[in-house]
Structures are given as structure tokens and as C-alpha cells.
Write a protein that holds these residues in place. Sequence first.
Motif, short mmCIF file in Angstrom:
data_model
loop_
_atom_site.label_atom_id
_atom_site.label_comp_id
_atom_site.label_asym_id
_atom_site.label_seq_id
_atom_site.Cartn_x
_atom_site.Cartn_y
_atom_site.Cartn_z
N LEU A 38 39.43 27.26 55.96
CA LEU A 38 38.56 26.13 56.25
C LEU A 38 37.90 25.70 54.95
CD1 LEU A 38 36.80 27.39 59.52
CD2 LEU A 38 38.82 25.91 59.33
N THR A 39 37.96 24.40 54.66
CA THR A 39 37.45 23.90 53.38
C THR A 39 36.69 22.61 53.62
OG1 THR A 39 39.37 24.83 52.24
CG2 THR A 39 38.07 23.22 51.04
N LEU A 40 35.57 22.44 52.91
CA LEU A 40 34.82 21.19 53.01
C LEU A 40 34.07 20.94 51.72
CD1 LEU A 40 31.45 21.54 54.87
CD2 LEU A 40 32.88 23.53 54.43
N PRO A 41 33.83 19.67 51.37
CA PRO A 41 32.99 19.37 50.20
C PRO A 41 31.56 19.76 50.51
CG PRO A 41 33.53 17.35 51.38
CD PRO A 41 34.34 18.45 52.02
N ILE A 42 30.89 20.36 49.54
CA ILE A 42 29.54 20.88 49.80
C ILE A 42 28.48 20.28 48.89
CG2 ILE A 42 29.86 22.86 48.26
CD1 ILE A 42 27.92 22.85 51.60
N ALA A 43 28.84 19.91 47.65
CA ALA A 43 27.81 19.46 46.72
C ALA A 43 28.44 18.70 45.56
CB ALA A 43 27.02 20.65 46.18
N THR A 44 27.59 17.95 44.86
CA THR A 44 28.00 17.31 43.61
C THR A 44 27.01 17.69 42.52
OG1 THR A 44 26.74 15.29 44.07
CG2 THR A 44 29.04 15.33 44.79
N ALA A 45 27.46 17.61 41.28
CA ALA A 45 26.56 17.86 40.17
C ALA A 45 25.51 16.75 40.12
CB ALA A 45 27.34 17.90 38.86
N ILE A 46 24.28 17.11 39.80
CA ILE A 46 23.20 16.11 39.77
C ILE A 46 23.46 15.06 38.70
CG2 ILE A 46 20.74 15.78 39.27
CD1 ILE A 46 20.23 18.50 40.53
N ASP A 47 23.89 15.48 37.53
CA ASP A 47 24.11 14.55 36.43
C ASP A 47 25.49 13.91 36.46
OD1 ASP A 47 21.57 15.09 35.48
OD2 ASP A 47 22.26 16.75 34.23
N GLU A 48 26.41 14.48 37.23
CA GLU A 48 27.75 13.92 37.36
C GLU A 48 28.11 13.84 38.84
OE1 GLU A 48 30.73 15.74 34.91
OE2 GLU A 48 29.28 16.28 33.37
N PRO A 49 27.62 12.81 39.53
CA PRO A 49 27.77 12.77 40.99
C PRO A 49 29.19 12.63 41.49
CG PRO A 49 26.82 10.73 40.15
CD PRO A 49 26.83 11.69 39.01
N THR A 50 30.14 12.42 40.59
CA THR A 50 31.54 12.36 41.03
C THR A 50 32.22 13.72 40.94
OG1 THR A 50 32.24 11.70 38.81
CG2 THR A 50 31.76 9.93 40.38
N THR A 51 31.51 14.72 40.40
CA THR A 51 32.07 16.07 40.30
C THR A 51 31.63 16.87 41.52
OG1 THR A 51 31.97 16.00 37.88
CG2 THR A 51 32.18 18.17 38.91
N ALA A 52 32.57 17.22 42.38
CA ALA A 52 32.24 17.86 43.65
C ALA A 52 32.66 19.32 43.66
CB ALA A 52 32.91 17.13 44.81
N ALA A 53 31.92 20.09 44.43
CA ALA A 53 32.26 21.49 44.69
C ALA A 53 32.66 21.63 46.15
CB ALA A 53 31.09 22.41 44.37
N THR A 54 33.58 22.52 46.43
CA THR A 54 34.03 22.74 47.80
C THR A 54 33.62 24.13 48.27
OG1 THR A 54 36.18 23.45 46.96
CG2 THR A 54 35.98 21.15 47.65
N LEU A 55 33.45 24.24 49.57
CA LEU A 55 33.13 25.52 50.19
C LEU A 55 34.34 25.97 50.99
CD1 LEU A 55 30.96 27.69 50.89
CD2 LEU A 55 30.40 26.29 52.90
N HIS A 56 34.82 27.17 50.70
CA HIS A 56 35.96 27.74 51.42
C HIS A 56 35.44 28.85 52.33
CE1 HIS A 56 39.15 25.89 48.86
NE2 HIS A 56 38.16 25.87 47.99
N LEU A 57 35.90 28.86 53.56
CA LEU A 57 35.56 29.93 54.50
C LEU A 57 36.82 30.73 54.78
CD1 LEU A 57 33.29 28.02 57.06
CD2 LEU A 57 32.58 29.43 55.13
N ASP A 58 36.80 31.99 54.39
CA ASP A 58 37.93 32.88 54.63
C ASP A 58 37.41 34.31 54.67
OD1 ASP A 58 37.49 33.60 51.96
OD2 ASP A 58 39.08 32.31 51.21
N ALA A 59 38.32 35.27 54.73
CA ALA A 59 37.90 36.67 54.84
C ALA A 59 37.09 37.13 53.64
CB ALA A 59 39.13 37.56 55.02
N ALA A 60 37.37 36.56 52.47
CA ALA A 60 36.65 36.96 51.26
C ALA A 60 35.35 36.19 51.08
CB ALA A 60 37.55 36.76 50.04
N ASN A 61 35.17 35.12 51.82
CA ASN A 61 33.94 34.31 51.72
C ASN A 61 33.50 34.01 53.15
OD1 ASN A 61 32.00 32.98 50.02
ND2 ASN A 61 32.84 31.03 50.71
N SER A 62 33.02 35.05 53.80
CA SER A 62 32.80 35.00 55.24
C SER A 62 31.34 34.88 55.64
CB SER A 62 33.39 36.26 55.89
OG SER A 62 33.43 36.15 57.28
N VAL A 63 30.42 35.23 54.73
CA VAL A 63 28.99 35.18 55.03
C VAL A 63 28.32 34.24 54.03
CG1 VAL A 63 26.84 36.47 55.27
CG2 VAL A 63 29.01 37.51 55.98
N ILE A 64 27.80 33.13 54.54
CA ILE A 64 27.16 32.12 53.70
C ILE A 64 25.68 32.10 54.04
CG2 ILE A 64 27.26 29.73 52.90
CD1 ILE A 64 29.95 31.25 52.74
#
Length: 329
Positions: A77-103
Motif C-alpha cells: 500500500l502506497t500513498l503520497p504523504i508530504a512535500t518539502a517546504i521549500d520545494e513543494p513539487t518534491t513529494a515523499a511517499t508512505l509505504h505500508l508493508d511488513a517492514a513498515n507496519s507501525v506508523i
Amino acid sequence: MTPNARKNAARAYQRRHHVPYTEALRAVTPAGTLGDNDPHRGVPSPDRRLLDALQIADPATHSPKTAWHQHAADRDLTLPIATAIDEPTTAATLHLDAANSVIALLAIPGTGKTAALRTITLALCASYPPERVTFACAGGKWGFLHGITELSHLAVHCFDTWDNRDDVHPDVAKWCAYIDDEIDRRTTTTHAGLEPELVIVVDDLDEFLEPNPAAAATVQRIIDCGPDLGIRLIVSTKQLHPDGDLWTVPAFGPAVRFRPDTVIAFSTFRREESMAALGHPGAWSLQRGQGHAYIRPAAELGDTPAHILTVNSDDAASLSAQIAAYQRK
């Protein structure tokens, strides 16, 4: 022109001319609103950036059919989560899987964590069908599910559980029973990998557990057993009570102990909380109300604050209604 008026004008322009929202926004923005050299000129607001990332032109008319088909076979499961404050076109994604299971979201009141939880829930529902992901949501108040409770992805939810004279609030008992049954069933089935992922979302975990201490055992089972069973946990808490590298919530009474795989730290009450969550005091100095947070780990954005993407309540309600209507067809 007010921001809402400009947003509505941009959507109308987009429908008439069949252009990307960013281009439409630029077309309807009066000259001089931003300097010609301003790096944010023509850049949509964070809620619009999220909708653009999800390829949603208009929440009031959107159909999830294309996205559901496109993402149905995604490994994670993947979704966009945030952008850099100074570069609003640079996005970070959040992946939900067995290795990233507790947020874990760490935030004092008024920093935007409830809006972030609503956005995460809605974004996943917009991207994946109920056969791919379901939700079990809880919290001390309705908060992040306001306006989106008709989503068919919601298997069970419980809120407003403070005013109760029984040992266990009936809604909390139902919520715990559903999750415990899912854990038991997935533990014994040979087809656990074919199950829809179950995402548990708890707003204000500390406030939820205080009047419902019996729920701590269920939440601990989610943490201990969930990663291998396709069960993910996303929680928010106002305060951090570290015990080495473990978090303890709440500080008194039956509690859960966990080590988050991902931390999203908005403003914190104390410098020590930011140090424990991030390894530096940055979150302690963030201003509340701006939707800014540090994400750990966040290789895409580096060790800088990010602007957490959210969807406003009106768009959330419209999009939720469209998803629910499509599911009923």
C-alpha cells in the motif's frame, strides 16, 4: 479573490479547457498575487497537491474505478504523504508493508495530525478497493472520520467512548473482538497473503486507552502479530513516554509498548520528546497550525521539515460520497 474562490475558478477552468489543475490555477490567479520569480507561483495548496498526486481532478465527480484497477495488484500500500517546504513539487511517499507496519504521529493539539489521519485513510480508500484494504478505526472523538464514515472500506469503528459506566464500552468491545478475531483467523489460515490488508487507525491512542484499558491488550497484539499477518497500525499520540527505544502509551495503567517503523513528528510539548522520536530537537521548535512535521526515516526529503499533505473536510466528504456511490453500483 479568496483562496476558495480561486480554487473553484481553477476547477471550472480545468473542466472547460481540459488542462492540469496547476495550469488552471495559474490561469485564474491574478497577476501580482505572487511575484513572478516566487518559487511557489502556480503551485497548488497542500490539499490540491494531494489530489493531483492521486490524479483526482474534482472530488465531487471522481470515480475510483481507474485507480482501483491500477493499484489492485500493488505489492505494498502506497500513498503520497508530504512535500518539502521549500520545494513543494518534491513529494515523499508512505509505504505500508511488513517492514513498515507501525506508523506513529506525535503531535500536540492544533498541529494537523487529525487531518493527516483522515487524509491517509481517505487516500488509501481512493487508491485501493475494499478487496485490497479495509480499516478498523478508533479514537476518543470522531475527529478524523468526520464526513467519511460511509466508506465501504470501514469494517468497524468506535469513538466517543469516554462517557461509559461499564468496564468496557460496548463499541470498544466490538472493535477489539473484530480485531482479535482477525488476528486469530489470519494466524491459522493458509491464505493469509490473499487477505485484504487491515489498517488499524487510532487517533489519540493515549486518550483512547485511558478510559478503555482493556483495549491495550488488543493494540499490543496488533503491534506484535500484525506485520506478518497483513495488519498495519497507524496511531497518533499527544505525548511520548520513551523507555529506551520503545514508546509507552499511556504513561499510567495498562499500556502498549512499541517501536514505530515510521515517525511523523509535528510540534512536541517537550524538547526531550523530539529527541526521543527523531534524534534531534527539531519538532520541539516547529510552529503549530502550519501542517509541518519531521518524518523519520525520510530519505526522499532528507532531514528537514515537510509539509504533510491533507485534504480539506469539504473535499473529503465529496470524495468519500463518490467512492461510496461507486461501490454501491
